[in-house]
Scaffold this motif. Structure first.
Motif, PDB file in Angstrom:
ATOM      1  N   ASN A  89      -5.485   8.076 -16.998  1.00 36.04           N
ATOM      2  CA  ASN A  89      -5.533   7.019 -15.765  1.00 36.04           C
ATOM      3  C   ASN A  89      -5.532   5.921 -16.689  1.00 36.04           C
ATOM      4  O   ASN A  89      -6.346   5.617 -17.614  1.00 36.04           O
TER       5      ASN A  89
ATOM      6  N   GLU B  22       0.622   3.820   1.031  1.00 41.95           N
ATOM      7  CA  GLU B  22       0.293   4.793   2.230  1.00 41.95           C
ATOM      8  C   GLU B  22       0.966   4.296   3.536  1.00 41.95           C
ATOM      9  O   GLU B  22       1.410   4.997   4.360  1.00 41.95           O
TER      10      GLU B  22
ATOM     11  N   ASN C  25       0.885  -1.141  -0.023  1.00 37.07           N
ATOM     12  CA  ASN C  25      -0.116   0.020   0.124  1.00 37.07           C
ATOM     13  C   ASN C  25       0.953   1.178   0.022  1.00 37.07           C
ATOM     14  O   ASN C  25       1.799   1.110   0.720  1.00 37.07           O
TER      15      ASN C  25
ATOM     16  N   ASN D 279       2.933   7.427  -9.947  1.00 34.12           N
ATOM     17  CA  ASN D 279       1.629   7.308 -10.664  1.00 34.12           C
ATOM     18  C   ASN D 279       1.981   6.637 -12.075  1.00 34.12           C
ATOM     19  O   ASN D 279       2.897   7.050 -12.567  1.00 34.12           O
TER      20      ASN D 279
ATOM     21  N   HIS E  20       0.893   3.143  -8.767  1.00 30.70           N
ATOM     22  CA  HIS E  20      -0.633   3.348  -8.664  1.00 30.70           C
ATOM     23  C   HIS E  20      -1.129   4.153  -9.417  1.00 30.70           C
ATOM     24  O   HIS E  20      -0.397   5.155  -9.992  1.00 30.70           O
TER      25      HIS E  20
ATOM     26  N   GLY F  57      -2.879  16.844  -9.094  1.00 28.50           N
ATOM     27  CA  GLY F  57      -2.816  15.537  -8.494  1.00 28.50           C
ATOM     28  C   GLY F  57      -1.900  14.169  -8.917  1.00 28.50           C
ATOM     29  O   GLY F  57      -1.971  13.559  -8.424  1.00 28.50           O
TER      30      GLY F  57
ATOM     31  N   ASP G 161      -4.922   9.446  -7.825  1.00 33.04           N
ATOM     32  CA  ASP G 161      -6.191   9.602  -7.085  1.00 33.04           C
ATOM     33  C   ASP G 161      -7.288  10.329  -7.837  1.00 33.04           C
ATOM     34  O   ASP G 161      -8.496  10.145  -7.592  1.00 33.04           O
ATOM     35  N   ALA G 162      -6.657  11.280  -8.487  1.00 32.84           N
ATOM     36  CA  ALA G 162      -7.539  12.271  -9.424  1.00 32.84           C
ATOM     37  C   ALA G 162      -7.716  11.667 -10.694  1.00 32.84           C
ATOM     38  O   ALA G 162      -6.844  10.996 -11.366  1.00 32.84           O
TER      39      ALA G 162
END
Length: 369
Positions: free
Chosen positions: A368, A67, A65, A303, A261, A298, A264-265
């Motif tokens: 994305n 985070e 993860n 990313n 990943h 973002g 997020d946006a």
């Protein structure tokens, strides 16, 4: 620097953290082996490509993860990775085997997994020989030079930086071992400096606004005598260095955390161009590209973005009759590659091309994945 970069490219094999899979169910390839022996030269990305249809989602099979990364354990050439299909989504683990068996393929029993071979690792110190090579997430050498370079500067951003005012024996161009004289170093403590000059503008393909200027890295220099002017020796030169070039202190090495990943946006951007590409207008795998989206939009380190190209066709029947009157037909954008964002600025980001089925070109779309 290699060690510092790979230090955080680690796998979570214990204390698993559940991931929300916003991209849909994780798809394991039909050809995925039950076990794989890690080879020298592998990356986590290339290993994942043997198991997953979307290899950039490898943190999910390791239960990582972005985070929270806990209990890091590194993998090295010779380790045996086992695909546990008995859980959902499937999970990769390190086998109890000693890894001595060739290049990796499917041993074991078909699609049922081999949970009996799985080792549940508890929190402990993981000791590896000094000669061990830890497997990086992506090809680290492809981006190492770009982790400590400014890459992007604002207009006039180098105007106050120390400047080479003269060269050894009035040479026009300098290389490694040559001497230069620099004005403006003052009492700076830094002994090693990077040499730059302002490159071309980075223009947003959509708004035509100048987002900044490319900082062209020329080489490194070491101060051998302080004063005004100071004397420096050129330590390395990627390009020819000359009077008028500017110096910036060598910053400390950064240690980014590479956990791929999706943003997020929702991101919709364009490729500005290839970094320092003076002789080519297109690139491919391992090329460095600049994107007209950054932190304010973002984007963040790690990313993954998909690359698309707008395709325009003409009705062949009408086109043969009259090229001037034939109507262009806009097809849906075609996806043809993946890029990995490793450096972000306010309005611009830099990414490494991981996959590309056609040449990467300025103006192509990033979204994305």
């Amino acid at each position: 620097m290699q060690k510092s970069i790979t230090a955080l490219l680690t796998l979570t094999l214990a204390g698993a953290v559940s991931l929300t899979i916003a991209q849909g169910d994780l798809q394991v390839k039909d050809t995925a082996p039950d076990r794989y022996v890690v080879q020298r030269g592998d990356t986590l990305w290339s290993i994942a490509s043997k198991f997953l249809s979307d290899q950039w989602r490898w943190p999910e099979v390791w239960r990582m993860n972005k985070e929270q990364i806990r209990n890091p354990h590194r993998i090295s050439p010779g380790d045996v990775l086992v695909l546990d299909r008995s859980v959902s989504p499937p999970q990769l683990r390190i086998s109890a085997g000693d890894g001595g068996g060739g290049g990796g393929g499917g041993g074991g029993g078909g699609g049922g997994g081999v949970p009996g071979d799985v080792v549940k690792l508890s929190q402990r110190i993981y000791v590896t020989p000094l000669a061990a090579e830890n497997i990086p997430a992506i090809p680290a050498k492809a981006i190492e030079p770009f982790l400590t370079q400014p890459l992007l500067i604002e207009e006039g951003g180098l105007d106050k930086a120390p400047r080479i005012i003269a060269t050894e024996e009035n040479r026009v161009n300098l290389g490694a071992g040559n001497v230069a004289y620099v004005s403006g170093l003052g009492g700076a403590d830094a002994s090693v400096w990077q040499v730059y000059r302002t490159g071309g503008p980075l223009v947003d393909p959509d708004s035509q606004r100048t987002l900044g200027f490319e900082a062209v890295f020329l080489g490194t220099a070491r101060v051998t005598r302080n004063g005004e002017p100071a004397t420096v020796e050129i330590l390395s030169s990627k390009k020819e260095i000359s009077a008028g070039d500017r110096l910036i202190p060598l910053p400390p090495a950064t240690i980014p955390q590479y956990v791929p990943h999706a943003p997020d946006a929702e991101i919709g951007g364009r490729i500005i161009g290839l970094y320092d590409a003076l002789s080519t207008s297109s690139g491919g795998r391992d090329s460095i590209i600049s994107i007209n989206r950054g932190r304010r939009d973002g984007l963040e380190t790690g990313n993954v973005l998909a690359v698309y190209r707008n395709v325009v066709i003409y009705d062949q029947k009408d086109y043969l009759k009259s090229r001037e009157r034939s109507q262009a037909i806009q097809l849906p954008p075609e996806r043809y590659g993946l890029v990995f964002v490793f450096r972000t600025f306010n309005s611009v980001s830099y990414a490494l091309v991981m996959e590309s089925s056609r040449p990467i070109q300025a103006g192509d779309i990033v979204r994305n994945p």
